[in-house]
Design a protein around this motif. Structure first.
Motif, PDB file in Angstrom:
ATOM      1  N   ILE A  35       0.924  -1.145   0.032  1.00  0.00           N
ATOM      2  CA  ILE A  35      -0.148  -0.091   0.043  1.00  0.00           C
ATOM      3  C   ILE A  35       0.974   1.336   0.014  1.00  0.00           C
ATOM      4  O   ILE A  35       0.694   2.015  -0.849  1.00  0.00           O
ATOM      5  N   MET A  36       1.885   1.362   1.128  1.00  0.00           N
ATOM      6  CA  MET A  36       2.623   2.628   1.129  1.00  0.00           C
ATOM      7  C   MET A  36       3.529   2.588  -0.014  1.00  0.00           C
ATOM      8  O   MET A  36       4.158   3.708  -0.372  1.00  0.00           O
ATOM      9  N   GLY A  37       4.057   1.591  -0.328  1.00  0.00           N
ATOM     10  CA  GLY A  37       5.230   1.361  -1.418  1.00  0.00           C
ATOM     11  C   GLY A  37       4.346   2.053  -2.764  1.00  0.00           C
ATOM     12  O   GLY A  37       5.075   2.831  -3.604  1.00  0.00           O
ATOM     13  N   LEU A  38       3.341   1.611  -3.109  1.00  0.00           N
ATOM     14  CA  LEU A  38       2.617   1.989  -4.352  1.00  0.00           C
ATOM     15  C   LEU A  38       2.187   3.621  -4.305  1.00  0.00           C
ATOM     16  O   LEU A  38       2.315   4.364  -4.936  1.00  0.00           O
ATOM     17  N   GLY A  39       2.048   3.942  -2.803  1.00  0.00           N
ATOM     18  CA  GLY A  39       1.815   5.442  -2.563  1.00  0.00           C
ATOM     19  C   GLY A  39       3.023   6.202  -2.757  1.00  0.00           C
ATOM     20  O   GLY A  39       2.863   7.143  -3.401  1.00  0.00           O
ATOM     21  N   GLY A  40       4.226   5.640  -2.640  1.00  0.00           N
ATOM     22  CA  GLY A  40       5.374   6.117  -2.984  1.00  0.00           C
ATOM     23  C   GLY A  40       5.748   6.368  -4.411  1.00  0.00           C
ATOM     24  O   GLY A  40       6.115   7.286  -4.965  1.00  0.00           O
ATOM     25  N   ILE A  41       5.223   5.225  -5.229  1.00  0.00           N
ATOM     26  CA  ILE A  41       5.328   5.305  -6.752  1.00  0.00           C
ATOM     27  C   ILE A  41       4.285   6.542  -7.165  1.00  0.00           C
ATOM     28  O   ILE A  41       4.773   7.232  -8.086  1.00  0.00           O
ATOM     29  N   ALA A  42       3.001   6.632  -6.557  1.00  0.00           N
ATOM     30  CA  ALA A  42       2.238   7.846  -6.929  1.00  0.00           C
ATOM     31  C   ALA A  42       2.801   9.105  -6.613  1.00  0.00           C
ATOM     32  O   ALA A  42       2.623  10.056  -7.250  1.00  0.00           O
ATOM     33  N   TRP A  56      -1.834  10.266   6.343  1.00  0.00           N
ATOM     34  CA  TRP A  56      -3.198   9.659   6.352  1.00  0.00           C
ATOM     35  C   TRP A  56      -2.918   8.069   6.552  1.00  0.00           C
ATOM     36  O   TRP A  56      -3.747   7.373   7.125  1.00  0.00           O
ATOM     37  N   GLY A  57      -1.850   7.739   5.841  1.00  0.00           N
ATOM     38  CA  GLY A  57      -1.106   6.270   5.962  1.00  0.00           C
ATOM     39  C   GLY A  57      -1.002   5.920   7.584  1.00  0.00           C
ATOM     40  O   GLY A  57      -1.485   5.017   8.140  1.00  0.00           O
ATOM     41  N   THR A  58      -0.086   6.945   8.268  1.00  0.00           N
ATOM     42  CA  THR A  58      -0.012   6.689   9.456  1.00  0.00           C
ATOM     43  C   THR A  58      -1.507   6.636  10.553  1.00  0.00           C
ATOM     44  O   THR A  58      -1.500   5.793  11.373  1.00  0.00           O
ATOM     45  N   TRP A 111       7.960   0.636  24.554  1.00  0.00           N
ATOM     46  CA  TRP A 111       8.828   0.413  23.692  1.00  0.00           C
ATOM     47  C   TRP A 111       8.575  -0.710  22.700  1.00  0.00           C
ATOM     48  O   TRP A 111       9.077  -0.950  21.342  1.00  0.00           O
ATOM     49  N   VAL A 112       8.054  -1.925  23.091  1.00  0.00           N
ATOM     50  CA  VAL A 112       7.824  -3.192  22.314  1.00  0.00           C
ATOM     51  C   VAL A 112       7.111  -2.800  21.043  1.00  0.00           C
ATOM     52  O   VAL A 112       7.289  -3.099  20.283  1.00  0.00           O
ATOM     53  N   VAL A 113       5.879  -2.013  21.465  1.00  0.00           N
ATOM     54  CA  VAL A 113       5.026  -1.507  20.392  1.00  0.00           C
ATOM     55  C   VAL A 113       5.655  -0.772  19.399  1.00  0.00           C
ATOM     56  O   VAL A 113       5.274  -0.971  18.200  1.00  0.00           O
ATOM     57  N   PHE A 114       6.662   0.181  19.841  1.00  0.00           N
ATOM     58  CA  PHE A 114       7.206   0.896  18.770  1.00  0.00           C
ATOM     59  C   PHE A 114       8.348   0.139  18.042  1.00  0.00           C
ATOM     60  O   PHE A 114       8.109   0.285  16.620  1.00  0.00           O
ATOM     61  N   VAL A 115       9.127  -0.572  18.523  1.00  0.00           N
ATOM     62  CA  VAL A 115      10.042  -1.545  17.801  1.00  0.00           C
ATOM     63  C   VAL A 115       9.412  -2.396  16.915  1.00  0.00           C
ATOM     64  O   VAL A 115       9.926  -2.426  15.970  1.00  0.00           O
ATOM     65  N   ALA A 149       4.738   6.011  11.631  1.00  0.00           N
ATOM     66  CA  ALA A 149       5.199   6.919  10.851  1.00  0.00           C
ATOM     67  C   ALA A 149       6.693   6.796  10.326  1.00  0.00           C
ATOM     68  O   ALA A 149       6.758   7.136   9.069  1.00  0.00           O
ATOM     69  N   ILE A 150       7.314   6.162  11.063  1.00  0.00           N
ATOM     70  CA  ILE A 150       8.965   5.847  10.522  1.00  0.00           C
ATOM     71  C   ILE A 150       8.962   5.020   9.431  1.00  0.00           C
ATOM     72  O   ILE A 150       9.512   5.136   8.373  1.00  0.00           O
ATOM     73  N   TRP A 151       8.117   3.945   9.899  1.00  0.00           N
ATOM     74  CA  TRP A 151       8.281   2.523   8.763  1.00  0.00           C
ATOM     75  C   TRP A 151       7.259   3.291   7.569  1.00  0.00           C
ATOM     76  O   TRP A 151       7.815   2.923   6.444  1.00  0.00           O
ATOM     77  N   ASN A 152       6.183   4.007   7.617  1.00  0.00           N
ATOM     78  CA  ASN A 152       5.402   4.377   6.428  1.00  0.00           C
ATOM     79  C   ASN A 152       6.388   5.298   5.609  1.00  0.00           C
ATOM     80  O   ASN A 152       6.441   5.329   4.463  1.00  0.00           O
ATOM     81  N   ALA A 153       7.222   6.256   6.379  1.00  0.00           N
ATOM     82  CA  ALA A 153       8.051   7.059   5.715  1.00  0.00           C
ATOM     83  C   ALA A 153       9.203   6.323   4.855  1.00  0.00           C
ATOM     84  O   ALA A 153       9.465   6.720   3.871  1.00  0.00           O
ATOM     85  N   VAL A 154       9.716   5.391   5.310  1.00  0.00           N
ATOM     86  CA  VAL A 154      10.714   4.401   4.774  1.00  0.00           C
ATOM     87  C   VAL A 154       9.771   3.703   3.425  1.00  0.00           C
ATOM     88  O   VAL A 154      10.640   3.732   2.470  1.00  0.00           O
ATOM     89  N   LEU A 155       8.649   3.036   3.613  1.00  0.00           N
ATOM     90  CA  LEU A 155       8.209   2.569   2.419  1.00  0.00           C
ATOM     91  C   LEU A 155       7.762   3.649   1.483  1.00  0.00           C
ATOM     92  O   LEU A 155       8.026   3.317   0.102  1.00  0.00           O
ATOM     93  N   ILE A 156       7.352   4.848   1.823  1.00  0.00           N
ATOM     94  CA  ILE A 156       6.995   5.703   0.773  1.00  0.00           C
ATOM     95  C   ILE A 156       8.431   5.997   0.161  1.00  0.00           C
ATOM     96  O   ILE A 156       8.248   6.103  -1.257  1.00  0.00           O
ATOM     97  N   MET A 157       9.450   6.299   0.438  1.00  0.00           N
ATOM     98  CA  MET A 157      10.768   6.877  -0.024  1.00  0.00           C
ATOM     99  C   MET A 157      11.115   5.632  -0.921  1.00  0.00           C
ATOM    100  O   MET A 157      11.648   5.894  -2.059  1.00  0.00           O
TER     101      MET A 157
END
Length: 200
Positions: A35-42, A56-58, A111-115, A149-157
Motif C-alpha cells: 500500500i505505502m510502496g505504491l503510494g510512494g510510486i504515486a 493519512w497512512g499513519t 517500547w515493544v509496540v514501537f520497535v 510514521a517512521i516505517w511508512n516514511a521508509v516505504l514511501i521513499m
C-alpha cells in the motif's frame, strides 16, 4: 494485483490510503509494504504528495491497531485462557507464554509496540497483548503512531525511488510483496510443525 491496488490508491486518494491501512491492520488482505510502496510510486508520478500520504497512512495504521487493542483490552486475560488452551498448537504458544508476555509488556510495553512496528509479522499482532496488558490508551496510540510514521516514511521513499528508477515499478513491488508473504507463511508453518508444549 499490484496494478489493481495502485488504481485503488490513486483513485481513492488519501482517504483510500487510510482505509486500506486500517483494514490491513485488522484483517490483513493487502500488506502495508504494498500500500505505502505504491503510494510512494504515486508520489514519484505526481499523483500524491509525500506529507499528506504519510499523515493519512499513519492515521489509518494507528486506527486499525487501536481496534485490535480495544478488543483485547475489553476481553482481558481470563476470558482468553480457554481460547489459548484450545488453539495453542496453531498459535504456537501456551498460557505461560501469555503470562510472561503480559508481565513484560506492563513493564516495557510502549517500547515493544514501537520497535515491533518495523517487523512485518509482529507489528499488528502486538496490539493484542498490549490490550490484554491494559496499556494506557494514549501511550499505545502515541508509540504506535510514531513507529508507523517512521516505517511508512521508509516505504514511501522506497516506492518513490522505484517509481523514478523503474518503468514497471508496480510489478517489481508486487513480486517483492509476494516473496515476503511466502517467507512469512513458511516461517509460520515451520513454527507449527516444530512447536511443542512445555509439558511435553
Amino acid at each position: 494485483m499490484a496494478e489493481w491496488v495502485y488504481e485503488v490508491v490513486r483513485q481513492g486518494g488519501y482517504l483510500g490510503i487510510m482505509f486500506l491501512m486500517a483494514l490491513e491492520n485488522i484483517i490483513p488482505p493487502i500488506p502495508s509494504e504494498l500500500i505505502m510502496g505504491l503510494g510512494g510510486i504515486a508520489v514519484a508520478r505526481g499523483d500524491m504528495q509525500f506529507w499528506p500520504l504519510l499523515l493519512w497512512g499513519t492515521l489509518g495504521a494507528a486506527l486499525g491497531n487501536y481496534v485490535l487493542f480495544l478488543a483485547a483490552d475489553r476481553l482481558g486475560y481470563e476470558r482468553l485462557r480457554p481460547f489459548i488452551n484450545r488453539w495453542g498448537r496453531w498459535l504456537t504458544l501456551e498460557w505461560h507464554d501469555v503470562e510472561v508476555a503480559g508481565r513484560f509488556l506492563r513493564r516495557h510495553g510502549h517500547w515493544v509496540v514501537f520497535v515491533l512496528r518495523f517487523m512485518p509479522m509482529f507489528r499488528t499482532v502486538i496490539s493484542i497483548p498490549a490490550g490484554l496488558a491494559h496499556m494506557g490508551h494514549a501511550k499505545f496510540l502515541v508509540f504506535t503512531a510514531l513507529g508507523a510514521a517512521i516505517w511508512n516514511a521508509v516505504l514511501i521513499m522506497g516506492g518513490r525511488w522505484l517509481g523514478r528508477t523503474l518503468a514497471e515499478a508496480e510489478q517489481w513491488l508486487g513480486w517483492a510483496t509476494v516473496v515476503v508473504a511466502a517467507i512469512t507463511i513458511a516461517f509460520y508453518v515451520w513454527r507449527v510443525i516444530s512447536w511443542k508444549p512445555r509439558e511435553e
